[in-house]
Design a protein around this motif. Structure first.
Motif, short mmCIF file in Angstrom:
data_model
loop_
_atom_site.label_atom_id
_atom_site.label_comp_id
_atom_site.label_asym_id
_atom_site.label_seq_id
_atom_site.Cartn_x
_atom_site.Cartn_y
_atom_site.Cartn_z
N SER A 74 -8.52 -2.67 -0.49
CA SER A 74 -7.47 -1.79 0.01
C SER A 74 -7.69 -1.48 1.49
O SER A 74 -8.83 -1.38 1.96
CB SER A 74 -7.43 -0.47 -0.76
OG SER A 74 -6.46 0.41 -0.21
N TYR A 94 0.84 -1.21 0.00
CA TYR A 94 0.00 0.00 0.00
C TYR A 94 0.87 1.24 0.00
O TYR A 94 1.80 1.37 0.79
CB TYR A 94 -0.89 -0.01 1.24
CG TYR A 94 -1.69 1.26 1.44
CD1 TYR A 94 -2.88 1.46 0.75
CD2 TYR A 94 -1.25 2.25 2.32
CE1 TYR A 94 -3.62 2.63 0.92
CE2 TYR A 94 -1.98 3.41 2.51
CZ TYR A 94 -3.17 3.59 1.81
OH TYR A 94 -3.88 4.75 1.99
N SER A 135 -7.90 1.03 4.61
CA SER A 135 -8.48 2.37 4.63
C SER A 135 -8.86 2.74 6.05
O SER A 135 -8.74 1.94 6.97
CB SER A 135 -9.73 2.41 3.75
OG SER A 135 -10.78 1.67 4.35
N TYR A 145 -4.58 5.04 -5.37
CA TYR A 145 -5.78 4.21 -5.54
C TYR A 145 -6.19 3.97 -6.99
O TYR A 145 -7.29 3.52 -7.25
CB TYR A 145 -6.96 4.88 -4.81
CG TYR A 145 -6.83 4.78 -3.31
CD1 TYR A 145 -7.28 3.66 -2.61
CD2 TYR A 145 -6.23 5.80 -2.59
CE1 TYR A 145 -7.15 3.56 -1.24
CE2 TYR A 145 -6.10 5.72 -1.21
CZ TYR A 145 -6.56 4.60 -0.55
OH TYR A 145 -6.42 4.50 0.80
N GLU A 151 -11.15 7.49 3.34
CA GLU A 151 -11.07 6.96 1.96
C GLU A 151 -12.42 6.75 1.29
O GLU A 151 -12.55 7.08 0.09
CB GLU A 151 -10.27 5.66 1.95
CG GLU A 151 -8.77 5.84 1.96
CD GLU A 151 -8.21 6.11 3.34
OE1 GLU A 151 -7.00 6.37 3.44
OE2 GLU A 151 -8.99 6.06 4.31
#
Length: 334
Positions: A188, A173, A190, A177, A195
């Motif tokens: 993902s 990460y 977050s 995005y 986010e």
């Protein structure tokens, strides 16, 4: 005679000057208190990230004069990816910092004697984010997908230890995005407070699965200082914690004004994003055990559970008493 008079006058002036200087010095206490009971302590708080709503209480205490009322001159220093509040406070370059509870436990494992004095968030808003309607109802549903995860983050180790995630393709990460937005099967890491809002701006509907649902739920945005600083400045710590907590209630009552202050400190984040974060973080700050016990509340049981979980993951060298890393001494009595 005139010469003798001049010498005598100079001696008298010198004596008066010494008396004044001695009087000024004697009016100062070691804890920053003056003879009339006023304080004037300068301290620095290092944020765990760039200014956001998660720091609303700290900015409200400054903007609304709460620090000043408690005899404090406070500097708020922004954090960021290259800023370590733990290292800055441990080195003595700042008196207070903000970090997550598991980061503080890991620091203690490295021999850094920090003490947590208030937990801003009772639970963690950390989550896994995925495209709406794409079948992630449980952590085991991550298998067969790509997941963007920060390397070494403790909760991911906990999830892998609790679930069979051998079918997940881990990707590092970086806060970017583009792949997530293009591929509806990608997951993902977050925060539910940020986010999802930014994805909505891009026209992408998302859902989230809170990490806390797995049983891993450390305190977030924890206010800390060093053991040494507490021992030498107990009164200052008390006044700072009082100010910080009062700042959160002030922010709760009138967040809009403080959003403008935060936006000025961090122009990269817009007012609408600050409003979204403030609304979604309320339950984490004022809910849970804080609802009955007040903002900042912490328990030995929660700290012990976190230590036990990190021990099980072999992320700690040895067990230690949770009372070495936190104290409720400076929290209001309920």
């Amino acid at each position: 005679m005139l010469g003798h008079s001049n010498v005598k006058a100079k001696i008298i002036c010198l004596c008066l000057t010494i008396v004044v200087l001695l009087g000024a010095c004697s009016g100062q206490e070691s804890n920053g208190a003056t003879e009339d009971g006023e304080f004037n302590d300068s301290v620095k708080l290092v944020l765990n990230w760039f200014p956001k709503s998660q720091h609303g209480g700290a900015y409200a205490a400054q903007e609304n004069g709460i620090y000043e009322e408690n005899g404090l001159d406070v500097t708020l220093e922004p954090g960021g990816p290259q800023v370590s509040p733990i290292q800055i406070v441990a080195s003595g370059k700042a008196e207070f910092g903000l970090a997550h509870a598991d980061q503080l436990v890991m620091a203690r494992n490295e021999g850094i004697e920090l003490v947590s004095v208030a937990a801003t968030m009772q639970g963690s808003p950390q989550a896994l984010m995925f495209h709406e309607g794409h079948g992630v109802e449980d952590f085991s549903d991550l298998n067969g997908r790509q997941a963007f995860i920060q390397p070494g983050i403790p909760y991911w180790q906990y999830l892998k230890n609790s679930y069979d995630l051998s079918g997940v393709e881990e990707l590092s990460y970086s806060g970017e995005y583009s792949i997530f937005m293009q591929d509806p099967e990608v997951v993902s890491q977050s925060f539910v407070t940020s986010e999802p809002y930014f994805m909505e701006l891009e026209g992408i509907a998302t859902e989230t699965l809170l990490i806390s649902e797995s049983g891993y739920d450390p305190y977030n945005i924890v206010l800390f200082t060093t053991k040494e600083y507490i021992e030498e400045n107990e009164e200052t710590v008390k006044r700072f914690v009082d100010s910080y907590l009062d700042g959160w209630y002030s922010y709760q009552d009138s967040p809009d004004t403080i959003h403008e202050v935060i936006n000025e400190a961090n122009p990269e984040i817009e007012l609408e994003a600050l409003e979204f974060e403030e609304e979604t973080q309320r339950e984490f700050i004022f809910g849970g055990e804080a609802e009955q016990n007040g903002v900042g509340y912490m328990t030995e049981e929660r700290w012990q559970l976190l230590i036990d979980q990190l021990l099980e993951l072999e992320m700690l060298d040895e067990e230690f008493d949770p009372n070495e890393i936190f104290t409720t001494e400076f929290l209001p009595e309920n």
